[in-house]
Write a protein that holds these residues in place. Structure first.
Motif, short mmCIF file in Angstrom:
data_model
loop_
_atom_site.label_atom_id
_atom_site.label_comp_id
_atom_site.label_asym_id
_atom_site.label_seq_id
_atom_site.Cartn_x
_atom_site.Cartn_y
_atom_site.Cartn_z
N ALA A 40 0.87 -1.17 0.00
CA ALA A 40 0.00 0.00 0.00
C ALA A 40 0.91 1.22 0.00
N ASP A 41 0.83 2.03 -1.04
CA ASP A 41 1.78 3.13 -1.20
C ASP A 41 1.66 4.18 -0.11
N TYR A 42 0.55 4.23 0.61
CA TYR A 42 0.48 5.24 1.67
C TYR A 42 1.37 4.90 2.86
N TYR A 43 1.92 3.69 2.90
CA TYR A 43 2.93 3.40 3.90
C TYR A 43 4.18 4.26 3.70
N PHE A 44 4.33 4.84 2.51
CA PHE A 44 5.56 5.51 2.15
C PHE A 44 5.41 7.02 2.05
N VAL A 45 4.46 7.57 2.82
CA VAL A 45 4.30 9.03 2.82
C VAL A 45 5.51 9.72 3.43
N GLY A 46 6.34 8.98 4.16
CA GLY A 46 7.58 9.56 4.65
C GLY A 46 8.56 9.85 3.53
N GLN A 47 8.50 9.04 2.46
CA GLN A 47 9.32 9.31 1.28
C GLN A 47 8.74 10.47 0.48
N HIS A 48 7.43 10.47 0.32
CA HIS A 48 6.72 11.62 -0.27
C HIS A 48 5.25 11.49 0.06
N PRO A 49 4.63 12.58 0.57
CA PRO A 49 3.22 12.48 0.98
C PRO A 49 2.26 12.20 -0.16
N ALA A 50 2.65 12.49 -1.41
CA ALA A 50 1.75 12.26 -2.54
C ALA A 50 1.53 10.77 -2.81
N PHE A 51 2.38 9.90 -2.26
CA PHE A 51 2.13 8.46 -2.44
C PHE A 51 0.77 8.06 -1.86
N ALA A 52 0.27 8.82 -0.91
CA ALA A 52 -1.02 8.48 -0.31
C ALA A 52 -2.13 8.43 -1.35
N TYR A 53 -2.05 9.25 -2.38
CA TYR A 53 -3.13 9.29 -3.36
C TYR A 53 -3.25 7.99 -4.16
N PHE A 54 -2.24 7.14 -4.11
CA PHE A 54 -2.28 5.90 -4.85
C PHE A 54 -2.62 4.72 -3.94
N THR A 55 -3.01 5.04 -2.71
CA THR A 55 -3.76 4.12 -1.85
C THR A 55 -5.06 4.82 -1.49
N ALA A 56 -4.99 5.79 -0.58
CA ALA A 56 -6.19 6.52 -0.17
C ALA A 56 -5.77 7.75 0.61
N VAL A 57 -6.59 8.79 0.52
CA VAL A 57 -6.42 9.97 1.37
C VAL A 57 -7.74 10.21 2.10
N PRO A 58 -7.68 10.80 3.29
CA PRO A 58 -8.93 11.04 4.03
C PRO A 58 -9.87 11.94 3.26
N PHE A 59 -11.15 11.57 3.28
CA PHE A 59 -12.19 12.29 2.55
C PHE A 59 -11.87 12.35 1.05
N GLY A 60 -11.26 11.27 0.57
CA GLY A 60 -10.89 11.20 -0.83
C GLY A 60 -11.86 10.38 -1.65
N MET A 61 -11.31 9.65 -2.62
CA MET A 61 -12.11 8.96 -3.63
C MET A 61 -12.52 7.57 -3.19
N THR A 62 -13.74 7.17 -3.59
CA THR A 62 -14.18 5.79 -3.44
C THR A 62 -13.47 4.94 -4.51
N ALA A 63 -13.63 3.63 -4.41
CA ALA A 63 -12.98 2.74 -5.37
C ALA A 63 -13.34 3.07 -6.82
N PRO A 64 -14.63 3.21 -7.18
CA PRO A 64 -14.94 3.56 -8.58
C PRO A 64 -14.35 4.91 -8.99
N GLU A 65 -14.28 5.85 -8.06
CA GLU A 65 -13.72 7.16 -8.38
C GLU A 65 -12.21 7.09 -8.59
N ILE A 66 -11.53 6.25 -7.79
CA ILE A 66 -10.10 6.02 -8.02
C ILE A 66 -9.87 5.42 -9.39
#
Length: 362
Positions: A97-123
């Motif tokens: 899960a790329d959000y484990y690596f937000v320490g490397q860069h916070p934008a990795f979260a978008y390729f798992t999930a961000v709070p109040f972000g996209m549902t699965a179909p929206e992703i």
């Protein structure tokens, strides 16, 4: 932010140099086996299914010319060490899960999930029908990776608690397991947020190292045994309305593959993404009913708590907006979300509400 900007500039320069030297790669001939490290223990429900799907797909698509040797967490490197292992060339690829690596860069979260972000179909809409995949590649290449989403859990639960939470104040001092930017939002509410791999959650709850946790959803949580150590379950959470999993290959390794082998990894990942989503959705409903029958108490967060989640989440996201690539990815995802959610609300959601109403009255 200065440190991230420096790292980004330096990494891009290094990536550009590497790309120029690999512009016309000498493709390896004959059979190859790539070593994959993962953030999951072998056999962990749902997420390991995605690993196996990718591995089997690549083998089948290439007729055995390219195979993947998948290692469970801890077999070669620790669960949260896979990113560094692949970027350093100690392993060829990872699944996680790329959000484990937000320490490397916070934008990795978008390729798992961000709070109040996209549902699965929206992703899926953003990734395959919009700019998502290209931006995943752009971000990954900064770190010497070629990345693809390769799994999807769907909406994740709000978590397991020993006692119900009555207000946002109940999160103060609570030892809570939540990775990614959602975890940073909970920290702003006063929680003591822990980032613990899935295979270690049960023990942490049993020993008191954790007071509460989120994991995935009813099926995976049941398999992990979380209902044995916590009684109160919140099916709806703010942090992962849809959660993608990813495969990332070391870029030099990826560029050394033949075009057909590269395409096999991309197609294998895409198939694993949609298949994995189906597996989770198919299993979550029956698992929830078993949990209820077994005594789990189903709860909902109050509107005030949801508001606190929202305020904290926006503070976290806004805090990274002076980072150029984070802002680029955030703005792209938000634009896609606005466009797709408007249509889905007036089509799928409206239909589902009316269908459920009609069927309940028949």
């Amino acid at each position: 932010m200065d440190r991230r900007s420096f790292l980004r500039t330096s990494a891009l320069g290094g990536t550009a140099a590497a790309a120029s030297s690999l512009a016309a790669p000498a493709y390896a001939q004959g059979k190859r086996t790539l070593t994959m490290v993962t953030t999951w223990p072998r056999g962990l429900a749902g997420v390991w299914d995605s690993v196996e799907r990718v591995v089997n797909n690549v083998n089948d698509i290439t007729d055995g010319q390219l195979t993947i040797d998948a290692k469970g967490a801890g077999e070669l490197v620790g669960a949260l060490e896979v990113f560094d292992a692949v970027t350093a060339g100690q392993a060829d690829m990872y699944h996680g899960a790329d959000y484990y690596f937000v320490g490397q860069h916070p934008a990795f979260a978008y390729f798992t999930a961000v709070p109040f972000g996209m549902t699965a179909p929206e992703i899926m809409t953003w990734y395959y029908g919009g700019e998502g995949k290209d931006l995943h590649h752009e971000l990954g290449e900064i770190f010497g990776l070629r990345s693809f989403i390769a799994g999807q859990t769907g909406a994740q639960g709000g978590g397991w608690f020993r006692s119900p939470v009555q207000s946002a104040d109940d999160f103060k001092g609570l030892k809570f397991r939540m990775p990614g930017l959602g975890g940073q939002a909970l920290s702003r509410l006063g929680a003591s947020v822990q980032v613990i791999p899935g295979g270690e959650i049960y023990q942490a709850l049993s020993t008191g190292a954790l007071d509460a946790t989120e994991w995935i959803g009813p099926w995976s949580d049941e398999k992990l045994g979380l209902q044995e150590v916590c009684d109160h379950y919140y099916p709806a959470g703010f942090h992962e309305p849809g959660a993608a999993l990813s495969v990332a290959c070391n870029l030099e390794v990826f560029n050394s593959l033949t075009p057909a082998q590269q395409r096999a990894i991309e197609v294998a990942s895409a198939d694993a993404h949609q298949h994995n989503y189906s597996v989770f959705i198919a299993n979550n409903g029956p698992a929830l009913q078993r949990l209820i029958s077994g005594g789990a108490q189903i709860q909902e967060f109050s509107a005030d708590i949801w508001n606190a989640f929202g305020n904290a989440s926006m503070e976290v996201l806004n805090g990274f907006m002076d980072d150029e690539i984070f802002a680029k990815i955030h703005n792209s995802a938000q634009a896609s979300l606005r466009e797709s959610s408007q249509w889905l609300a007036q089509s799928d959601s409206a239909y589902s509400q009316q269908r459920n109403r009609v069927l309940s009255e028949m």
